[in-house]
Design an enzyme around this catalytic site. Structure first.
Site, PDB file in Angstrom:
ATOM      1  N   VAL A  76      30.269 -38.653  26.979  1.00 48.98           N
ATOM      2  CA  VAL A  76      30.466 -38.242  25.579  1.00 48.98           C
ATOM      3  C   VAL A  76      31.520 -37.142  25.413  1.00 48.98           C
ATOM      4  O   VAL A  76      31.946 -36.867  24.290  1.00 48.98           O
ATOM      5  CB  VAL A  76      29.136 -37.788  24.907  1.00 48.98           C
ATOM      6  CG1 VAL A  76      28.163 -38.934  24.772  1.00 48.98           C
ATOM      7  CG2 VAL A  76      28.507 -36.602  25.642  1.00 48.98           C
ATOM      8  N   SER A  87      17.534 -27.651  19.753  1.00 53.31           N
ATOM      9  CA  SER A  87      16.434 -27.182  20.608  1.00 53.31           C
ATOM     10  C   SER A  87      15.842 -25.941  19.953  1.00 53.31           C
ATOM     11  O   SER A  87      16.510 -25.291  19.137  1.00 53.31           O
ATOM     12  CB  SER A  87      16.994 -26.805  21.986  1.00 53.31           C
ATOM     13  OG  SER A  87      16.068 -26.024  22.716  1.00 53.31           O
ATOM     14  N   TYR A  91      23.243 -22.593  27.328  1.00 57.82           N
ATOM     15  CA  TYR A  91      22.331 -23.556  26.676  1.00 57.82           C
ATOM     16  C   TYR A  91      21.940 -23.118  25.261  1.00 57.82           C
ATOM     17  O   TYR A  91      22.185 -23.869  24.309  1.00 57.82           O
ATOM     18  CB  TYR A  91      21.113 -23.832  27.559  1.00 57.82           C
ATOM     19  CG  TYR A  91      20.289 -24.986  27.063  1.00 57.82           C
ATOM     20  CD1 TYR A  91      20.685 -26.307  27.291  1.00 57.82           C
ATOM     21  CD2 TYR A  91      19.136 -24.778  26.317  1.00 57.82           C
ATOM     22  CE1 TYR A  91      19.938 -27.377  26.820  1.00 57.82           C
ATOM     23  CE2 TYR A  91      18.386 -25.842  25.840  1.00 57.82           C
ATOM     24  CZ  TYR A  91      18.789 -27.138  26.096  1.00 57.82           C
ATOM     25  OH  TYR A  91      18.058 -28.191  25.610  1.00 57.82           O
ATOM     26  N   SER A 147      24.924 -23.238  23.020  1.00 50.75           N
ATOM     27  CA  SER A 147      25.351 -24.600  22.663  1.00 50.75           C
ATOM     28  C   SER A 147      24.441 -25.190  21.593  1.00 50.75           C
ATOM     29  O   SER A 147      24.909 -25.870  20.676  1.00 50.75           O
ATOM     30  CB  SER A 147      25.368 -25.493  23.909  1.00 50.75           C
ATOM     31  OG  SER A 147      24.058 -25.815  24.348  1.00 50.75           O
ATOM     32  N   LYS A 148      23.154 -24.913  21.698  1.00 50.64           N
ATOM     33  CA  LYS A 148      22.218 -25.496  20.729  1.00 50.64           C
ATOM     34  C   LYS A 148      22.330 -24.790  19.370  1.00 50.64           C
ATOM     35  O   LYS A 148      22.116 -25.401  18.323  1.00 50.64           O
ATOM     36  CB  LYS A 148      20.792 -25.447  21.272  1.00 50.64           C
ATOM     37  CG  LYS A 148      20.593 -26.325  22.508  1.00 50.64           C
ATOM     38  CD  LYS A 148      20.991 -27.780  22.243  1.00 50.64           C
ATOM     39  CE  LYS A 148      20.763 -28.679  23.425  1.00 50.64           C
ATOM     40  NZ  LYS A 148      21.092 -30.088  23.151  1.00 50.64           N
TER      41      LYS A 148
HETATM   42  N1  LIG Z   1      13.398 -31.693  27.491  1.00 47.87           N
HETATM   43  C1  LIG Z   1      13.311 -30.640  26.704  1.00 47.87           C
HETATM   44  O1  LIG Z   1      12.430 -29.799  26.854  1.00 47.87           O
HETATM   45  C2  LIG Z   1      14.296 -30.460  25.560  1.00 47.87           C
HETATM   46  C3  LIG Z   1      13.998 -29.463  24.627  1.00 47.87           C
HETATM   47  C4  LIG Z   1      14.892 -29.253  23.581  1.00 47.87           C
HETATM   48  C5  LIG Z   1      16.038 -30.010  23.483  1.00 47.87           C
HETATM   49  N2  LIG Z   1      16.302 -30.962  24.407  1.00 47.87           N
HETATM   50  C6  LIG Z   1      17.547 -31.704  24.255  1.00 47.87           C
HETATM   51  O2  LIG Z   1      17.259 -33.075  24.122  1.00 47.87           O
HETATM   52  C7  LIG Z   1      18.328 -33.851  24.664  1.00 47.87           C
HETATM   53  C8  LIG Z   1      17.772 -34.819  25.674  1.00 47.87           C
HETATM   54  O3  LIG Z   1      17.173 -34.070  26.717  1.00 47.87           O
HETATM   55  P1  LIG Z   1      16.216 -34.716  27.787  1.00 47.87           P
HETATM   56  O4  LIG Z   1      15.153 -33.732  28.036  1.00 47.87           O
HETATM   57  O5  LIG Z   1      15.894 -36.088  27.403  1.00 47.87           O
HETATM   58  O6  LIG Z   1      17.198 -34.670  29.065  1.00 47.87           O
HETATM   59  P2  LIG Z   1      17.405 -35.710  30.255  1.00 47.87           P
HETATM   60  O7  LIG Z   1      18.114 -34.953  31.320  1.00 47.87           O
HETATM   61  O8  LIG Z   1      16.115 -36.372  30.590  1.00 47.87           O
HETATM   62  O9  LIG Z   1      18.391 -36.810  29.604  1.00 47.87           O
HETATM   63  C9  LIG Z   1      19.689 -36.478  29.225  1.00 47.87           C
HETATM   64  C10 LIG Z   1      20.580 -37.675  29.468  1.00 47.87           C
HETATM   65  O10 LIG Z   1      21.915 -37.329  29.063  1.00 47.87           O
HETATM   66  C11 LIG Z   1      22.810 -37.923  29.977  1.00 47.87           C
HETATM   67  N3  LIG Z   1      24.096 -37.234  29.995  1.00 47.87           N
HETATM   68  C12 LIG Z   1      24.366 -36.020  30.536  1.00 47.87           C
HETATM   69  N4  LIG Z   1      25.667 -35.739  30.402  1.00 47.87           N
HETATM   70  C13 LIG Z   1      26.240 -36.775  29.761  1.00 47.87           C
HETATM   71  C14 LIG Z   1      27.563 -37.056  29.335  1.00 47.87           C
HETATM   72  N5  LIG Z   1      28.583 -36.210  29.561  1.00 47.87           N
HETATM   73  N6  LIG Z   1      27.790 -38.228  28.684  1.00 47.87           N
HETATM   74  C15 LIG Z   1      26.784 -39.094  28.474  1.00 47.87           C
HETATM   75  N7  LIG Z   1      25.509 -38.883  28.845  1.00 47.87           N
HETATM   76  C16 LIG Z   1      25.234 -37.740  29.484  1.00 47.87           C
HETATM   77  C17 LIG Z   1      22.111 -37.839  31.330  1.00 47.87           C
HETATM   78  O11 LIG Z   1      22.637 -38.762  32.268  1.00 47.87           O
HETATM   79  C18 LIG Z   1      20.655 -38.110  30.942  1.00 47.87           C
HETATM   80  O12 LIG Z   1      20.332 -39.476  31.082  1.00 47.87           O
HETATM   81  C19 LIG Z   1      19.319 -32.849  25.261  1.00 47.87           C
HETATM   82  O13 LIG Z   1      20.340 -32.600  24.332  1.00 47.87           O
HETATM   83  C20 LIG Z   1      18.468 -31.617  25.448  1.00 47.87           C
HETATM   84  O14 LIG Z   1      19.232 -30.449  25.453  1.00 47.87           O
HETATM   85  C21 LIG Z   1      15.453 -31.216  25.445  1.00 47.87           C
END
Ligand SMILES: NC(=O)c1ccc[n+]([C@@H]2O[C@H](COP(=O)([O-])OP(=O)(O)OC[C@H]3O[C@@H](n4cnc5c(N)ncnc54)[C@H](O)[C@@H]3O)[C@@H](O)[C@H]2O)c1
Length: 259
Positions: A65, A144, A164, A167-168
């Site tokens: 992305v 987040s 982090y 960014s959020k």
């Molecule tokens: N898990 C949590 O506690 C949490 C909390 C708040 C926000 N988030 C946000 O939710 C979103 C999803 O998080 P998650 O927990 O499912 O993480 P995850 O690591 O399980 O999944 C993230 C996915 O993004 C993909 N990715 C990373 N860099 C990429 C790139 N340059 N281009 C395309 N794909 C890419 C990875 O390969 C992975 O499959 C993220 O933005 C994260 O910051 C997660």
């Protein structure tokens, strides 16, 4: 399960894991046509098999992305397969922990900002063009709790220079600004702010029993969330049920930021 997204064409980024993956499976249940994209092709292949086992079919596109040509290719895949675009979920995201081990703080900062901020921006930019041609749409960004409050001091990378939360915070403001600008065109831009959720992203938290317990207690609900619980809210925001919701920042955090 439902018809909330019947007839809608949706792109989900970061679809290979966690919240993105849960969105793909939930969207299929709600009748959407889904384009799933991730930087890891093998994760997409696995997801396509899972979707097929559940009786669904998805289009998969591997891409980064942060690369504009990849982003154009991802949006084009939706238009080629389905002729329109109604929904974009920006779930691709990383933390400083997942940047290469030798990286110093500046390299980690740039890498996190590139995926979480620029990646979201590029996807929105390309999707909005396609949504305009489709007569409107709905974008849901993954911000987040860390986009609205500071990083917990008992976690690694809590030195105040962690990209982090920064960014959020940018994703929150991007969502508001785009939400305001695009609402009149029928493109609703909203964000969800999950608390800590069981995914690959939080393995450092959940893999350490002491920190895991601390983090559970930090959520008034007494536990961490699941990817499915976040996908439920995203499916609602993506749907026409949320037709008056624009530029909004939705906490999905078991009360984390309410205390
Ligand atoms: N898990 C949590 O506690 C949490 C909390 C708040 C926000 N988030 C946000 O939710 C979103 C999803 O998080 P998650 O927990 O499912 O993480 P995850 O690591 O399980 O999944 C993230 C996915 O993004 C993909 N990715 C990373 N860099 C990429 C790139 N340059 N281009 C395309 N794909 C890419 C990875 O390969 C992975 O499959 C993220 O933005 C994260 O910051 C997660």
């Amino acid at each position: 399960m439902g018809t909330r997204l019947q007839g809608k064409v949706a792109i989900v980024t970061g679809a290979g894991s966690g919240i993105g993956r849960a969105c793909v499976l939930r969207f299929l249940e709600e009748g959407a046509s889904v384009v799933a994209t991730d930087i890891h092709p093998s994760a997409l292949e696995k997801l396509a098999r899972e979707a097929a086992e559940a009786g669904g079919k998805i289009v998969t596109v591997a891409g980064d992305v942060t690369r504009r040509e990849d982003v154009a290719r991802i949006v084009q895949a939706a238009l080629s397969a389905y002729g329109r675009l109604d929904v974009l979920v920006n779930s691709a995201g990383i933390t400083p922990r997942t940047v290469r081990a030798e990286a110093d703080f500046e390299e980690r900062w740039e890498a996190v900002m590139a995926v979480n901020v620029k990646g979201t921006l590029l996807m929105c930019h390309a999707a909005v063009e396609a949504m305009r041609a489709s007569g409107g749409g709905s974008i849901v960004n993954l911000a987040s709790v860390m986009g609205t409050v500071g990083y917990p001091t008992h976690l690694p990378f809590s030195d105040g220079f962690n990209a982090y939360p920064q960014s959020k915070g940018a994703v929150v403001q991007m969502t508001r600004d785009m939400g305001v600008r695009l609402a009149a065109e029928g493109i609703r831009v909203n964000a969800v702010c999950p608390g800590f959720v069981y995914t690959a992203l939080t393995e450092n938290v959940t893999g350490n029993p002491e920190i895991h317990e601390l983090m559970k207690k930090s959520h008034p609900i007494g536990r961490l969330g699941t990817a499915e619980e976040v996908a439920n809210v995203i499916a609602f925001l993506a749907s026409d049920e949320a037709s008056f919701v624009a530029g909004a920042i939705w906490a999905v955090d078991g009360g984390y930021t309410a205390q």
